[in-house]
Every structure is written in C-alpha cells, then in structure tokens.
Design a protein around this motif. Structure first.
Motif, PDB file in Angstrom:
ATOM      1  N   LEU A 196      -7.472   0.653   9.381  1.00 22.46           N
ATOM      2  CA  LEU A 196      -6.218   0.129   8.842  1.00 22.46           C
ATOM      3  C   LEU A 196      -5.855   0.838   7.551  1.00 22.46           C
ATOM      4  CD1 LEU A 196      -6.453  -3.692   9.426  1.00 22.46           C
ATOM      5  CD2 LEU A 196      -4.873  -2.101  10.446  1.00 22.46           C
ATOM      6  N   PHE A 197      -6.856   1.269   6.828  1.00 24.40           N
ATOM      7  CA  PHE A 197      -6.586   1.998   5.589  1.00 24.40           C
ATOM      8  C   PHE A 197      -6.107   3.411   5.858  1.00 24.40           C
ATOM      9  CE2 PHE A 197      -8.696  -1.040   2.724  1.00 24.40           C
ATOM     10  CZ  PHE A 197      -7.799  -0.956   1.681  1.00 24.40           C
ATOM     11  N   TYR A 199       0.611   4.027   0.643  1.00 20.28           N
ATOM     12  CA  TYR A 199       0.039   3.387   1.833  1.00 20.28           C
ATOM     13  C   TYR A 199      -1.259   2.689   1.459  1.00 20.28           C
ATOM     14  CZ  TYR A 199       3.173   6.256   4.711  1.00 20.28           C
ATOM     15  OH  TYR A 199       4.251   6.835   5.285  1.00 20.28           O
ATOM     16  N   PHE A 200      -2.039   3.409   0.657  1.00 17.91           N
ATOM     17  CA  PHE A 200      -3.334   2.872   0.257  1.00 17.91           C
ATOM     18  C   PHE A 200      -3.163   1.565  -0.502  1.00 17.91           C
ATOM     19  CE2 PHE A 200      -7.343   3.349  -2.251  1.00 17.91           C
ATOM     20  CZ  PHE A 200      -8.183   3.314  -1.177  1.00 17.91           C
ATOM     21  N   PHE A 201      -2.246   1.555  -1.458  1.00 16.30           N
ATOM     22  CA  PHE A 201      -2.053   0.353  -2.258  1.00 16.30           C
ATOM     23  C   PHE A 201      -1.500  -0.792  -1.425  1.00 16.30           C
ATOM     24  CE2 PHE A 201      -1.811   2.924  -6.334  1.00 16.30           C
ATOM     25  CZ  PHE A 201      -3.087   2.553  -6.667  1.00 16.30           C
ATOM     26  N   THR A 202      -0.569  -0.482  -0.545  1.00 16.95           N
ATOM     27  CA  THR A 202       0.019  -1.561   0.257  1.00 16.95           C
ATOM     28  C   THR A 202      -1.042  -2.206   1.138  1.00 16.95           C
ATOM     29  OG1 THR A 202       1.844  -0.033   0.402  1.00 16.95           O
ATOM     30  CG2 THR A 202       2.099  -2.097   1.530  1.00 16.95           C
ATOM     31  N   THR A 203      -1.865  -1.365   1.775  1.00 15.54           N
ATOM     32  CA  THR A 203      -2.932  -1.915   2.611  1.00 15.54           C
ATOM     33  C   THR A 203      -3.880  -2.761   1.779  1.00 15.54           C
ATOM     34  OG1 THR A 203      -2.793   0.143   3.815  1.00 15.54           O
ATOM     35  CG2 THR A 203      -4.619  -1.291   4.336  1.00 15.54           C
ATOM     36  N   THR A 204      -4.233  -2.244   0.595  1.00 13.74           N
ATOM     37  CA  THR A 204      -5.139  -2.994  -0.266  1.00 13.74           C
ATOM     38  C   THR A 204      -4.539  -4.342  -0.636  1.00 13.74           C
ATOM     39  OG1 THR A 204      -5.727  -0.874  -1.195  1.00 13.74           O
ATOM     40  CG2 THR A 204      -6.588  -2.792  -2.290  1.00 13.74           C
ATOM     41  N   LEU A 205      -3.250  -4.333  -0.936  1.00 11.60           N
ATOM     42  CA  LEU A 205      -2.591  -5.583  -1.316  1.00 11.60           C
ATOM     43  C   LEU A 205      -2.676  -6.600  -0.180  1.00 11.60           C
ATOM     44  CD1 LEU A 205      -0.829  -7.086  -3.364  1.00 11.60           C
ATOM     45  CD2 LEU A 205       1.120  -6.263  -2.110  1.00 11.60           C
ATOM     46  N   HIS A 206      -2.385  -6.122   1.040  1.00 13.00           N
ATOM     47  CA  HIS A 206      -2.483  -7.026   2.196  1.00 13.00           C
ATOM     48  C   HIS A 206      -3.876  -7.641   2.282  1.00 13.00           C
ATOM     49  CE1 HIS A 206       1.156  -5.081   3.881  1.00 13.00           C
ATOM     50  NE2 HIS A 206       1.302  -6.244   4.453  1.00 13.00           N
ATOM     51  N   LEU A 207      -4.882  -6.769   2.230  1.00 17.09           N
ATOM     52  CA  LEU A 207      -6.254  -7.265   2.377  1.00 17.09           C
ATOM     53  C   LEU A 207      -6.615  -8.217   1.248  1.00 17.09           C
ATOM     54  CD1 LEU A 207      -8.063  -4.092   3.619  1.00 17.09           C
ATOM     55  CD2 LEU A 207      -7.779  -6.223   4.819  1.00 17.09           C
ATOM     56  N   ILE A 263      -5.055 -11.559   1.857  1.00 16.79           N
ATOM     57  CA  ILE A 263      -5.776 -12.260   2.924  1.00 16.79           C
ATOM     58  C   ILE A 263      -7.073 -12.833   2.376  1.00 16.79           C
ATOM     59  CG2 ILE A 263      -7.051 -11.891   5.062  1.00 16.79           C
ATOM     60  CD1 ILE A 263      -4.913  -9.977   5.916  1.00 16.79           C
ATOM     61  N   PHE A 264      -7.799 -11.965   1.634  1.00 15.05           N
ATOM     62  CA  PHE A 264      -9.072 -12.393   1.059  1.00 15.05           C
ATOM     63  C   PHE A 264      -8.869 -13.594   0.147  1.00 15.05           C
ATOM     64  CE2 PHE A 264     -12.025 -11.927  -2.567  1.00 15.05           C
ATOM     65  CZ  PHE A 264     -13.200 -12.191  -1.900  1.00 15.05           C
ATOM     66  N   LYS A 265      -7.822 -13.517  -0.663  1.00 16.94           N
ATOM     67  CA  LYS A 265      -7.593 -14.582  -1.632  1.00 16.94           C
ATOM     68  C   LYS A 265      -7.278 -15.898  -0.925  1.00 16.94           C
ATOM     69  CE  LYS A 265      -5.259 -15.829  -5.753  1.00 16.94           C
ATOM     70  NZ  LYS A 265      -4.339 -15.580  -6.792  1.00 16.94           N
ATOM     71  N   ILE A 266      -6.464 -15.811   0.107  1.00 17.88           N
ATOM     72  CA  ILE A 266      -6.092 -17.042   0.807  1.00 17.88           C
ATOM     73  C   ILE A 266      -7.317 -17.648   1.476  1.00 17.88           C
ATOM     74  CG2 ILE A 266      -4.748 -17.965   2.703  1.00 17.88           C
ATOM     75  CD1 ILE A 266      -2.646 -15.892   2.014  1.00 17.88           C
ATOM     76  N   ILE A 267      -8.122 -16.798   2.138  1.00 15.79           N
ATOM     77  CA  ILE A 267      -9.316 -17.314   2.806  1.00 15.79           C
ATOM     78  C   ILE A 267     -10.246 -17.964   1.784  1.00 15.79           C
ATOM     79  CG2 ILE A 267     -11.409 -16.654   4.029  1.00 15.79           C
ATOM     80  CD1 ILE A 267      -9.868 -14.587   5.469  1.00 15.79           C
ATOM     81  N   SER A 277       1.439  -7.907   9.633  1.00 15.93           N
ATOM     82  CA  SER A 277       2.091  -6.932   8.760  1.00 15.93           C
ATOM     83  C   SER A 277       1.158  -5.768   8.451  1.00 15.93           C
ATOM     84  CB  SER A 277       2.531  -7.634   7.482  1.00 15.93           C
ATOM     85  OG  SER A 277       2.803  -6.715   6.499  1.00 15.93           O
ATOM     86  N   LEU A 278      -0.130  -6.081   8.342  1.00 17.06           N
ATOM     87  CA  LEU A 278      -1.131  -5.038   8.096  1.00 17.06           C
ATOM     88  C   LEU A 278      -1.165  -4.052   9.263  1.00 17.06           C
ATOM     89  CD1 LEU A 278      -3.251  -4.350   6.033  1.00 17.06           C
ATOM     90  CD2 LEU A 278      -4.862  -5.758   7.250  1.00 17.06           C
ATOM     91  N   VAL A 279      -1.182  -4.602  10.472  1.00 16.52           N
ATOM     92  CA  VAL A 279      -1.192  -3.740  11.656  1.00 16.52           C
ATOM     93  C   VAL A 279       0.093  -2.922  11.708  1.00 16.52           C
ATOM     94  CG1 VAL A 279      -1.245  -3.734  14.150  1.00 16.52           C
ATOM     95  CG2 VAL A 279      -2.715  -5.270  12.899  1.00 16.52           C
ATOM     96  N   LEU A 280       1.211  -3.573  11.371  1.00 15.25           N
ATOM     97  CA  LEU A 280       2.494  -2.859  11.351  1.00 15.25           C
ATOM     98  C   LEU A 280       2.431  -1.691  10.375  1.00 15.25           C
ATOM     99  CD1 LEU A 280       5.292  -5.547  11.388  1.00 15.25           C
ATOM    100  CD2 LEU A 280       4.670  -3.935  13.152  1.00 15.25           C
ATOM    101  N   SER A 281       1.813  -1.941   9.221  1.00 11.92           N
ATOM    102  CA  SER A 281       1.697  -0.865   8.233  1.00 11.92           C
ATOM    103  C   SER A 281       0.980   0.323   8.826  1.00 11.92           C
ATOM    104  CB  SER A 281       0.910  -1.328   7.016  1.00 11.92           C
ATOM    105  OG  SER A 281       1.605  -2.276   6.316  1.00 11.92           O
ATOM    106  N   ARG A 282      -0.105   0.033   9.546  1.00 11.51           N
ATOM    107  CA  ARG A 282      -0.889   1.126  10.110  1.00 11.51           C
ATOM    108  C   ARG A 282      -0.065   1.891  11.143  1.00 11.51           C
ATOM    109  NH1 ARG A 282      -2.870   5.054  10.931  1.00 11.51           N
ATOM    110  NH2 ARG A 282      -4.989   5.610  11.471  1.00 11.51           N
ATOM    111  N   ILE A 283       0.671   1.164  11.986  1.00 10.57           N
ATOM    112  CA  ILE A 283       1.470   1.835  13.013  1.00 10.57           C
ATOM    113  C   ILE A 283       2.552   2.678  12.357  1.00 10.57           C
ATOM    114  CG2 ILE A 283       3.030   1.473  14.950  1.00 10.57           C
ATOM    115  CD1 ILE A 283       1.490  -1.076  15.547  1.00 10.57           C
ATOM    116  N   LEU A 284       3.232   2.069  11.364  1.00 13.13           N
ATOM    117  CA  LEU A 284       4.324   2.783  10.703  1.00 13.13           C
ATOM    118  C   LEU A 284       3.810   4.031  10.016  1.00 13.13           C
ATOM    119  CD1 LEU A 284       6.335  -0.140   9.170  1.00 13.13           C
ATOM    120  CD2 LEU A 284       7.090   1.450  10.893  1.00 13.13           C
ATOM    121  N   ARG A 285       2.614   3.919   9.467  1.00  7.17           N
ATOM    122  CA  ARG A 285       2.036   5.048   8.759  1.00  7.17           C
ATOM    123  C   ARG A 285       1.791   6.219   9.701  1.00  7.17           C
ATOM    124  NH1 ARG A 285      -2.787   4.669   4.907  1.00  7.17           N
ATOM    125  NH2 ARG A 285      -3.505   6.782   4.905  1.00  7.17           N
ATOM    126  N   ALA A 286       1.411   5.892  10.933  1.00  5.61           N
ATOM    127  CA  ALA A 286       1.120   6.958  11.893  1.00  5.61           C
ATOM    128  C   ALA A 286       2.393   7.481  12.549  1.00  5.61           C
ATOM    129  CB  ALA A 286       0.160   6.442  12.947  1.00  5.61           C
TER     130      ALA A 286
END
Lengths: 950, 219
Positions: B107-108, A547-555, A558-562, A625-634
């Motif tokens: 989110l993390f 979960y940690f890695f997936t969230t990091t990848l998303h962020l 996002i950071f890279k694109i911005i 997708s990031l928000v989805l990850s958080r919901i799915l995680r919970a």
C-alpha cells in the motif's frame, strides 16, 4: 467577522509579488562590446560565392532517433543520403524550455532565449533581435514560409509569400501537413523564391496524441521523407547552388510531449543536403547545438553571423569555401564571439582564449601572405588556422551558452522580501487565531500614506540601483512590486494600530480543536514537504513524498481509531463517556456563539449523534480510501526517474477494446452515483455525452462534447435557480421569519453542490480516455475523505487545521495522480480542443488549465461543499481556506527564497524554474477557489439582505 | 515494568539486548561487506529475522515466569492441552502479521509482482522485529497489550522499528544512484538501526538501574 475579503486582498498582493519575481528572471541578450556598428553592411560583400537557394524544412518534434541515429529505415531516402556521405547529419542539442517559439528564435538568432519566453509562447511578439531572416530580407532575398503560424507572429513583414497553419489543433495531423505540402508543387519549380521555409506540425501532434511509439509515426516520417526527396530532386535538376536543412525544433519525450529537459526532448536531428559541401562520410554521428545552425546558415549563404549569436559555425560544412575566404570568415566569427563574451562580462578561464586568438591571427596573416605568393600551397596550414579559430569559438560559445541568463536582482530581492513580510503576517494571524478577530477598518488615508511611503522607498531604491527594470515606470514589474508593498505597509500599519485596541477584546478562540499527535504529524509532514522542494531530485519526485505522506496519514488515523476503540472498550469506559460528555458540552458552548446554528438540529443529526463516531464504518471507509490511493498511484506513472515504467493507464490503452470500454463505463457509472444528488437527468445526459466523446455515436466526438458542455452549463444554471439566486417570480414569496437564517445557508450549499457537480463533469469530459476511470476514483476518494475527515474533526480525533492540511495533501496527491508532474512536458495540450472547432486561445488555455488543475480544485471544493452543507457557520469553511492559504504561502515563499539562493545551480532552468511556475499556478488555483467562495458568499448574503428588507 | 522482574530476569534481559545488538551490527556489517549486493543482502536479512525470532523464543522458554501477567493469568486458567493451541495461535498470528506487513508495504507503493522477493524479505524483517517478538513474549493478547501501552519494552521496540523503517524510505527518490539505495535496503537498514537504537536505550536504562541497585547493595 471579517470573512474572506482580507484573504482575497492578500492573495492579490501575493500574486503581484510573484509576478514581479518572475519579471526579475530576465534574459539579458548578449551584445558585442564596443560601439554598435552596422553589421548588415559589414557582410554585404560576402555574397559572391554564397548558396543561392535555401530550403529549411522544420519538422516539429523530430527526435534524434527518427533520422540521424535511427536504427531502422524510418526515412529511407535521407538515411541513404547520409550513408552515402552526400548529406551531413547532426544530433542537435537544444536549450531547456523545449517549446516551439523559443526554439524557433534560437534557430534564427543563434542565441538562447530566456526561460520566460515560454509564457510568450501563446502570444508571440515580433522578434527585434538580429537574425538570419532579417538579414536575408535585407539582402533582398525572397522568403516564402509555409507552415506553423508562429513564424508569422515572430516575422510579420519579412516574408514575401506565406501561408500559416495554426499549431493548436492537436487532434489534426494530416490536414495540417497537407496544407503545407500542396504549396510545394507550385512553388518548387518556379523561380520566385530564394529562401523557402516549411514547418510541419503533424509529427508533433501525433506525439501529443499517441506518443512516440504510435503506429502513425512511421507513415508520417515516410511522408516527410518523400517531401524532402521531392525538394532535393527538383533542386538538383535546377543546377544552382542549393542548401536543404532538415531539422526539428525540439525533440519528443518518451511519453510524447515536450517542454521539459529530458534527453529525448532536448536532442533533435539536423541534416544538411547541399551540393556545396564536400562529400565525406563521418565515422560516427556528430553533435551540434541548435545555436550553431544560425551562424552556419549565415556563413553559407553569405549574410554573416547574427549579432547576438553565441553559436559557432559548423566547420565541416564550410570546407568548400576557398581557403582565404574561409579563414577570414572563421576569424570574423571568433572575433564576434569574443566581443560578445566581453560585452556580457564573462570571465573566460585564464584568458587563454584571447591568447590563442591573437596567436592564430598572427599565423593567419602570415599564411595570407604565403597564399598570395603561392596560391596552391600551405593547405595544412590553412586547416590549422581554421582549427585554432574553431577552438576559440568552441570555448567562448560553450561558456556563453551555459551562462545566458541573468537576474534583475533588486526586483527579486524586493519581491522575496514582500512575500516574506506577507507570510509573517499570515503566520501571525494564524497563530493568534486572528482571521476572525475584529480588525480596524482600513481607511483611505492609511492607504494613501502607505502608498506615499512606498513611493519614497522606490525613489531611494532607484537612486541606488538605477540599472534595474523596476525603475522604469512603463515596466510592469514596478507596478506589481508597488502593489505588493502597499499591501505590506497597510497590513503593518493596521496591525500596529489595531493590536493596541483589540488586545483585551480578543475573544476566546472558539473550538480550538485537539492539537494532538496527529496534528503535529500533519504539521511535520507539511513542513517536510515544503523543505523537500529544496532538492532537485525531490522536486522531480515530489509525488513520491506526497503519496508516502498520504498513505502514512491513512494508516495513522486507522491506528489511532483502533487504539482509541480498545482503550474505550477496555478499562477506561468511564473515561470515554466522560470524554464524550465534555466533547458534546464543548460543542454546545461553541454553538452558543453562533445564532445561525439554532435551526441546525432538525435538519441534521443531533449533537449527541455528531459526537458519536461510527467507528467500524469510518475504519472501512479509511481502508477503502487507502486502497484507492494505491490504485490511483499506479494509474499514471509520473516524475522523472520511474516515469517510463508501465502503469495502469498504459496497460488499459494497450489492451484497448472491450476492457477499456468497460473501465470507462464503470468510471462513468461510479461518477453518476456520486453526483446523483444534484439534478440527475442532466448529469446522466452529460455523462452519456462524455461517453459519446470517446466512442462517437456520430462522425467525430465533437458534437457529443458540445452536448456535454451544454448539459454542464444547464446544470449550473439550474443550480442557480435552485439556490434562488435567479428568481423569476421575483420576491413573490415573502420568507417567513423562521426561515430567515435557513435561506442563506441553503443557497450557499446548494449552489456549491451544483458547482462541484458541474466542475466534476467538465473534468471528466476533458480527461483522456484512460483517465476517465481514474478521475471517477478521485471523486470517490474526495467523497469518502471529506466525510471521514469531517467526522473525525467533529469527534476531536483531528483538529480542524489538521483536517485542512490533510485535504491539502490530498489535493496535491490528486494533482499528481492525474499524471501531472513538475515538468512542463506533462501538460496535456489536447484537452484544450475537446469539442472546440475554431481557434480561441483564451478558451483553449482555460480548458487546459481546468484539465491540469481540476483534480486539485475538486478536492478542495469537495471538502468545502461538505462543510458548508453540514455546518451553517461560515467561519468553519473560511478557516479551512485560511489554513490552505497559509500553507501555500509558506511553501511558495520558501521556494522563492530557494530559487534566489540556488540561482547558479546547474538545474535551475530545467528543474527549479518550471517548478516555480507550477508553484505560482497552484497559488492561482487557491486564489480562484477563494475568489469563487468569496463571490458566492457575498452574493448569497446580499440576496438574503434584500429578502429581509422586503 | 522493570520493578516486577527479578535479578535473573534482568540479567536475561541484558543478555538479550546485548545479543540483539550483536546480531544487528553483524547483519549490517555483512551487508556493507557484500557491497550492498542484493541477493546476498536479502539472504542475510532473512537469516537475521529468523535469528531474532529464535532468540526471543529461547528467552521466552528460559523465563516463563517473567512474561507478562496477562499471559500468566491466561495460563493459569487454561488447561495444558490449550498450550499447544496457544502456540498454534501465536504461529498463525505471526504468519498473519507477516502478510499484513506485506500488504501495508505494498500500500505504501511497493510493486505488487515485481521485486516480490525483496518486498517479502522486508515485510518478514519488519514483522519479526515489530510484531512476532511481542507475540512470542506476550502471547496472543499482544495486540491488545501493544495498543493499551501495557508493555513498555515491546511497545518501544516495535515503535522504534516501525518509525525507522518508515524513515528509511526517504532516501529512495534521491538521484544519487548509490548501491544502497536499492529497494528494500534503505528500509531494512532503517529497521535494523531502529532496533539497535531501542536496544541501546534499554541497555542504558538497565545499566543505570543496575548501577543504583549495586550502589544500594554496597551500602
């Protein structure tokens, strides 16, 4: 282009190697040292004072706090007996795989069966080891069995009367027990039995369905209580010596399943009711081990201790036996345990136990002489002797129970070596960019030579290590290792011969992708994930890492694109456009290699459009997708440490009613929207049937589930038609030349799309009610990320290998999101019985596997489907498969090495070995995916060729 | 960047980094001394965040000229009353950054409602170390500056803090059951360690630079 065939062959070799490795983790049953003597005869004269009627009531998944340590009166009659001291209760500790078959074996043999017995849980064979049932039968006692038919598989001929019920209909918890109880009214009063074994499954089924907090548990326990009361009262009235043992085979985890090694799973209750034990109420609840039950029963009924038993008889229960006899029994039990210890090469600490045993034997002899002169006296002396013998037994038994397993080390070493070699080849190929490089055709003679060399090697190894199982040709491990090694040899031979030829013809690696920071981050994360499996707590909490890695990848993305956006919009406008120009130019050149790409332009976006990235849209999708990850995680708490915490699924189940309906409907609508692009009426029917399964329109959900199955099959067959794999108007339409390349791609992507839809629907159907919403979110995330990653990879934000690794993380994340874990507890057995009325072990197995690994498979497949539909070249999606396989193989090999190195670790059987099974299962998932893709591709190519020759 | 600053500014920078070092070691020391007791640790972390922000503000006030050129240009362009507006904007952006950090932390995988105080303390710490300080130094254009790699000091510090906080999450799932494994202590300690590392790095860079300057002077 070699395609997928080498990959498929390699996967077969790896699976063979893994299976060989698993056969190396064997159980060596402890045997007494010295010549095997007829132990049955040795105890035959003990029977004159034995218990005459024995009733064993096994209540599947009876927790310790259901009976012995219960705070509330859950089983009032039995608890009353316990309180009055008439019954003796024990908290019983069982060994690691808390599954019925090994536990039954443990119960009757007094030994700890190996971990690999869990594989046999479905197909149980006859028990050949010495056990109490065999001894009873040999003594001529009539044994009746009513209950779980696992007993019948283990003892096909020992019971004089039996009626089995099948343990696999998890959804039924009343009939299954009524079928057992109805026999009691006839059997109990009659005199045609000596031993009665009842195995009740209802409690276990309730646990699987609703968990230990279910309101159904109370009535079920009361029902069990009434059954035992009935038995007890009847036996009291008969006036014979009787013994009733009420026990669970294993516990029930706090989530309701079993199979793992949490405290509530490995502890269960046992209760002895007998008129031969001395009534005394112990001040606190006593503890025992499951292996102690068999010797206790054996001594009480006068049949002796089973040969391989590592348990010690429970001393308090034997106190009614006359002193001389009792000392003899204890002495015998202790001697037997010492013999076993000697036989299994166990080094007892400092040899103290032997010394104690010898001293006690001397004391014993003296007391026996004293007793002859003065039968009434020396009562405390007898107690002391018994206590000393008990101490001996305790010491040896503890040492034996903890060191039950041994390993067939030659097999394990060789299998690990083979896996390492294959991994080396795989990594080499990946680094060289080799899968697409031309490779010399492997000829039959090479294979023959390699097989011959392997055979010679086998002879040499067996000359050195003749004790190994590998040296018996009838054992499967020999053949599995043989397969793996032949593959290694052939790979070595062909690579050494081809490397000289193809050194210069190695074509420039097309589309190398940008290997930038994201790529290295993904590499780093993948390595870290593999390495994290070396620690037990990180294995238990693997989902946290992912979960940690997936969230990091998303962020990070996002950071890279911005950042790129800012740099692009700022001063370096010219640089950006030039970058785009080179990008599109590279695309062009890479496309020149592929003739199949020519027709792409009219159907898809033009190349320029492809390179352009709609950044705002991508950012929005990534954030979603990031928000989805958080919901799915919970949604489903899993793992070990934080498992008990309330999650979204629990809340939904607790709320129930309208909220749950709303969530289910929302999930189904969402999945409908996602799966719309295939034939929507069939999807609609299937989804309505899925809804009907949970909220039946008719009596039960079975019919609706069957409708759903039908709709899914129809959908798939329709997909076959659509893809023109089945064509009724055979070759009526001759394809035009312009369509030639088009046909095959269309076939492929259409078929894949329909497969994806069908599989998604199947998974939706099999999910628990509160997981329907979760799965639809997983489908949504698949949809989003396969598009986003494809776009990003195309625009060079991400290398293709990076995209593959990201998808591989995501697949694992989805595996854990479903509520799965690395413990065997979380496998949802009830998924195997959705819409199935009769018992087909294979079908149930397939359905359970689909439910467990569905999320993972769908994630992989979603990306492949998207790639295949967007991109006509096969190489691109094939390369994804190669990358996934390389990552998986590296992880598995590392893990296998880890298990080899840590085989004396305390948690090897509770944490590492289940994870090894799961790793194997993930390898199989990937194999299934590769095999499917390979098959689809081959069939499509074949049909295309026939079209062309028309 | 260092070439553009005068000796006064360099001294101030050295002083600032030394103070950062002292504060960081101090807060770590306090946390260790309290035996990782949660409530007092959270209190000291919040105090530390406030202290760091104050330090940055004081530095900014003392060296208005040495701040980044962009903000200088912006100041030259704008009228005086817009300075208040600028300050207001910086405060607003700071609050936004704290909230944004909090959202990212959630989110993390941090709990949404449970332990909200601990989570908020962490986001306050991280935001003040990684976002508010550059905002104070660089003004409202800090975001763009950071993304464009124009101010090395702020960027390295923010980056170090963020990565260290990220890495601080790794010990959480281990089953050692130590007092410092409690949420959010690992991540907070990681953030402070990252800050300390960056400060030490800058001091070493400044020292070597200063050394050469002094050598040149001596010649």
């Amino acid at each position: 282009m070699t395609g997928l065939s080498p990959l498929v062959v390699e996967q077969c070799a790896v699976v063979a190697g893994l299976l060989a490795y698993l056969t190396g983790l064997v159980t060596v049953r402890p045997r007494p040292a010295g010549s095997p003597h007829d132990t049955l005869a040795r105890y035959s004269n003990d029977s004159h004072m034995a218990v005459e009627k024995v009733v064993v009531v096994v209540i599947d998944a009876l927790r310790a706090d259901h009976l012995v340590t219960a705070a509330a009166p859950l089983m009032p009659y039995l608890q009353g007996q316990l309180a009055s001291g008439a019954a003796r209760g024990y908290v019983v500790h069982t060994a690691a795989p808390t599954v019925t078959l090994p536990r039954i074996k443990s119960l009757v043999t007094g030994s700890v069966p190996g971990f690999m017995d869990i594989i046999e849980n479905f197909g149980a064979g006859e028990l050949v080891d010495d056990n109490i049932i065999r001894r009873w039968a040999a003594q001529g006692r009539r044994i009746h069995l009513y209950g779980d038919d696992t007993w019948l598989k283990v003892f096909p001929s020992q019971f004089s009367k039996h009626q089995g019920v099948t343990s696999f209909f998890v959804t039924d918890y009343t009939e299954v027990d009524r079928n057992v109880t109805q026999h009691l009214t006839k059997v109990l009063p009659s005199d045609e039995w000596d031993v009665l074994i009842l195995h009740y499954l209802g409690l276990d089924h309730i646990g699987h369905l609703e968990g230990p907090m279910s309101p159904l548990i109370g009535p079920k326990l009361l029902e069990m209580d009434a059954v035992v009361k009935n038995i007890h009262v009847t036996l009291e009235a008969k006036g014979l010596k009787y013994l009733v043992l009420v026990c669970g085979d294993h516990g029930m985890s706090d989530a309701g399943g079993h199979g793992g090694s949490s405290h509530s799973e490995v502890t269960t209750s046992a209760l002895f009711l007998s008129n031969t034990i001395i009534k005394k109420r112990p001040e606190k609840v006593q503890e025992a081990r499951q292996v102690d039950l068999a010797p206790t029963l054996g001594l009480l009924t006068g049949i002796g201790v089973p040969e391989g038993s590592v348990g010690r008889p429970i001393t308090e229960l034997l106190q009614n036996i006359p002193p001389e006899k009792r000392m003899a029994l204890h002495s015998q039990a202790a001697r037997q345990l010492l013999a076993i210890a000697k036989g299994s090469g166990l080094h007892l600490n400092h040899g103290n136990v032997e010394l104690l045993f010898q001293q006690t034997t001397l004391l014993h002899e003296r007391i026996v002489q004293d007793l002859r002169q003065n039968p009434a006296g020396s009562r405390p002396e007898v107690e002391r002797v018994c206590k000393f013998y008990g101490d001996c037994q305790q010491e040896v038994s503890d040492a034996l129970a903890t060191r039950q397993q041994s390993y067939d080390l030659p097999i394990i070493y060789l299998a690990t070596f083979a896996l390492l070699m294959i991994l080396a080849g795989c990594v080499w190929r990946q680094v060289k960019g080799g899968p697409l490089a031309p490779r010399k055709q492997v000829v039959g003679t090479t294979v023959g030579w390699c097989a011959g060399c392997t055979f010679l090697g086998w002879l040499l190894v067996c000359a050195g290590a003749s004790g190994s199982k590998m040296c018996h040709l009838l054992q499967p491990s020999a053949w599995l290792l043989f397969m793996a090694f032949v593959y290694v040899m052939v790979a070595l031979a062909s690579s050494s011969s081809s490397s000289t030829i193809t050194r210069n013809t190695h074509k420039p690696a097309d589309n190398p992708g940008s290997k930038d920071a994201v790529h290295y981050f993904l590499m780093f994360g993948t390595c870290l994930h593999s390495l994290s499996l070396l620690g037990t707590s990180l294995v238990e909490e693997e989902h946290q890492t992912l979960y940690f890695f997936t969230t990091t990848l998303h962020l990070y993305l996002i950071f890279k694109i911005i950042r790129f956006n800012f740099q692009g919009s700022g001063a370096c406008q010219g640089h950006k456009s030039s970058a785009y120009k080179t990008t599109s130019k590279e695309e062009d050149t890479s496309y020149l290699h592929l003739p199949t790409q020519v027709k792409q332009e009219n159907r898809e976006l033009s190349l320029l459009e492809k390179a352009y990235l709609p950044q705002n849209k991508i950012l929005l999708l990534l954030a979603l997708s990031l928000v989805l990850s958080r919901i799915l995680r919970a949604w489903n708490a899993t793992g070990d440490k934080w498992r008990h915490l309330e999650d979204l699924g629990d809340i939904l189940r607790a709320l129930g009613g309208r909220t749950l309906v709303l969530v289910v409907v929302a999930g189904l609508v969402l999945s409908f929207l996602i799966l719309l692009h295939t034939s929507w009426p069939l999807v609609l029917i299937a989804l309505i049937a899925v809804f009907g399964r949970h909220y039946p329109f008719l009596a039960s959900g079975t019919f609706e589930a069957q409708i759903a199955y039908l709709a899914i099959i129809c959908l798939y067959v329709y997909g076959l038609f659509k893809a023109k794999l089945i064509d009724l108007r055979a070759h009526s339409k001759v394809p035009k030349m312009t369509e030639e390349y088009d046909v095959e791609d269309d076939k492929m992507s259409t078929l894949l799309r329909y497969s994806y839809t069908a599989l998604s629907l199947l998974c939706l159907l099999l999910q628990r009610i509160d997981n329907v919403g979760m799965l639809s979110l997983i489908l949504l995330q698949n949809w989003i990320l396969s598009r986003v990653l494809y776009r990003l990879a195309l625009a060079r934000y991400l290398s293709w290998e990076g995209a593959a690794m990201a998808i591989s993380w995501l697949a694992f994340t989805h595996y854990f999101n479903q509520g799965n874990s690395n413990s065997l507890t979380t496998i949802d057995m009830s998924a195997g019985f959705v819409g199935v009325n009769s018992f087909h072990p294979l079908l149930h197995g397939i359905l359970i596997a689909t439910q467990t690994f569905g999320g993972t498979f769908l994630t992989y497949l979603a990306f492949l489907v998207h790639l295949a539909s967007k991109d006509g070249s096969k190489e691109r999606w094939q390369r994804q498969l190669y990358v996934w396989w390389c990552v998986r193989l590296a992880t598995v090999t590392l893990y296998v090495l880890n298990v080899l190195c840590q085989r004396h670790h305390l948690f090897i059987w509770s944490v590492f070995t289940p994870k090894l099974l799961y790793e194997g299962a993930h390898v199989l998932v990937l194999c299934a995916l590769t095999l499917y893709m390979w098959g689809v591709e081959k069939v499509c190519t074949l049909l295309e060729v026939t079209y062309r020759f028309e | 960047m260092f070439e553009q600053t005068g000796p006064h500014a360099t001294n101030l920078l050295v002083l600032k980094n030394i103070l950062c070092l002292v504060f960081g070691v101090g807060v770590l020391w306090t946390i260790v001394l309290s035996g990782y007791e949660l409530a007092s640790s959270l209190y000291s972390l919040r105090a530390y965040s406030l202290l760091v922000v104050l330090l940055e503000g004081v530095c900014r006030y003392l060296t208005p000229a040495s701040s980044s050129e962009i903000s200088a240009i912006a100041k030259a362009k704008t009228k005086k009353h817009s300075k208040i507006f600028e300050t207001f904007l910086v405060v607003l952006l700071s609050v936004c950054s704290v909230i944004g950090t909090h959202v990212v932390v959630v989110l993390f995988g941090a709990y949404v409602i449970e332990n909200i105080e601990a989570t908020f303390t962490l986001s306050l710490l991280v935001a003040s170390l990684a976002f508010i300080r550059p905002l104070i130094t660089l003004g409202r254009s800090a975001v763009i500056n950071l993304l464009e790699r124009q101010n090395i000091e702020s960027e390295v510090k923010s980056f170090a803090v963020l990565v260290a906080t990220w890495a601080g999450a790794f010990p959480i799932p281990l089953d050692w059951d130590r007092p410092w494994q409690v949420w959010p202590l690992t991540c907070s300690i990681g953030a402070i360690l990252g800050e300390l590392g960056a400060s030490v790095y800058f001091l070493s860079v400044l020292w070597s630079k200063g050394g050469t300057q002094w050598k040149n002077k001596a010649r």
